[in-house]
Scaffold this motif. Structure first.
Motif, PDB file in Angstrom:
ATOM      1  N   ASP A   1       1.737   1.498  -8.114  1.00 54.69           N
ATOM      2  CA  ASP A   1       2.480   2.458  -7.316  1.00 54.69           C
ATOM      3  C   ASP A   1       3.508   3.148  -8.207  1.00 54.69           C
TER       4      ASP A   1
ATOM      5  N   GLY B   1      -3.842   0.360  -7.435  1.00 60.03           N
ATOM      6  CA  GLY B   1      -2.909  -0.697  -7.087  1.00 60.03           C
ATOM      7  C   GLY B   1      -1.551  -0.565  -7.745  1.00 60.03           C
TER       8      GLY B   1
ATOM      9  N   ASN C   1      -6.072  10.998  -8.676  1.00 60.76           N
ATOM     10  CA  ASN C   1      -5.556  10.259  -7.527  1.00 60.76           C
ATOM     11  C   ASN C   1      -4.854  11.176  -6.524  1.00 60.76           C
TER      12      ASN C   1
ATOM     13  N   TRP D   1       6.550   6.125  -8.436  1.00 55.87           N
ATOM     14  CA  TRP D   1       7.506   6.903  -7.643  1.00 55.87           C
ATOM     15  C   TRP D   1       8.443   7.686  -8.542  1.00 55.87           C
TER      16      TRP D   1
ATOM     17  N   ASN E   1       4.816  10.445  -5.003  1.00 54.32           N
ATOM     18  CA  ASN E   1       4.210   9.116  -5.175  1.00 54.32           C
ATOM     19  C   ASN E   1       2.724   9.230  -5.446  1.00 54.32           C
ATOM     20  N   THR E   2       2.202   8.281  -6.211  1.00 51.16           N
ATOM     21  CA  THR E   2       0.779   8.074  -6.264  1.00 51.16           C
ATOM     22  C   THR E   2       0.498   6.578  -6.379  1.00 51.16           C
ATOM     23  N   ASP E   3      -0.630   6.192  -5.840  1.00 54.61           N
ATOM     24  CA  ASP E   3      -1.089   4.810  -5.940  1.00 54.61           C
ATOM     25  C   ASP E   3      -2.371   4.847  -6.753  1.00 54.61           C
TER      26      ASP E   3
END
Length: 117
Positions: free
Chosen positions: A105, A103, A34, A107, A98-100
């Motif tokens: 999330d 869907g 990601n 932090w 951060n990564t998403d």
């Protein structure tokens, strides 16, 4: 799941440099597959996007920060970096990793950067 720990913040004079690190633990797949992003939030202001790097290494920056900030990643070390040069007082903020992932999330808790003489 993945957890992030940011480090490398501190007090720096205007014009100086800092290199922030974001070390991930948990899912290697989530980190390596990601995009990883850096955000910042200054006191009294909304959180804003600072830099992003895709799983393939493509980078993305807001126009205002291009040329001063450089994001990179080392998937083998599960670490992302943010090199910040020519720092200005307005760069003072708490910086977050951060990564998403699908869907979800994720932090970190952030590392504080203060640019002041």
């Amino acid at each position: 799941q993945v957890r992030f720990v940011e480090s490398g913040g501190g007090l720096v004079q205007p014009g100086g440099s800092l290199r922030l690190s974001c070390v991930a633990s948990g899912s290697i797949l989530i980190f390596s597959m990601n995009s990883i992003n850096w955000y910042r939030q200054a006191p009294g202001k909304q959180r804003e996007f600072v830099a992003g790097i895709s799983s393939g290494g493509r980078t993305n920056y807001p126009e205002a920060l291009k040329g001063r900030f450089t994001i990179s990643r080392d998937n083998a070390k599960l670490t992302a970096y943010l090199q910040m040069d020519n720092l200005k007082p307005e760069d003072t903020a708490l910086y977050y990793c951060n990564t998403d992932a699908g869907g979800m999330d994720y932090w970190g808790k952030g590392t504080s950067v203060t640019v002041s003489s």
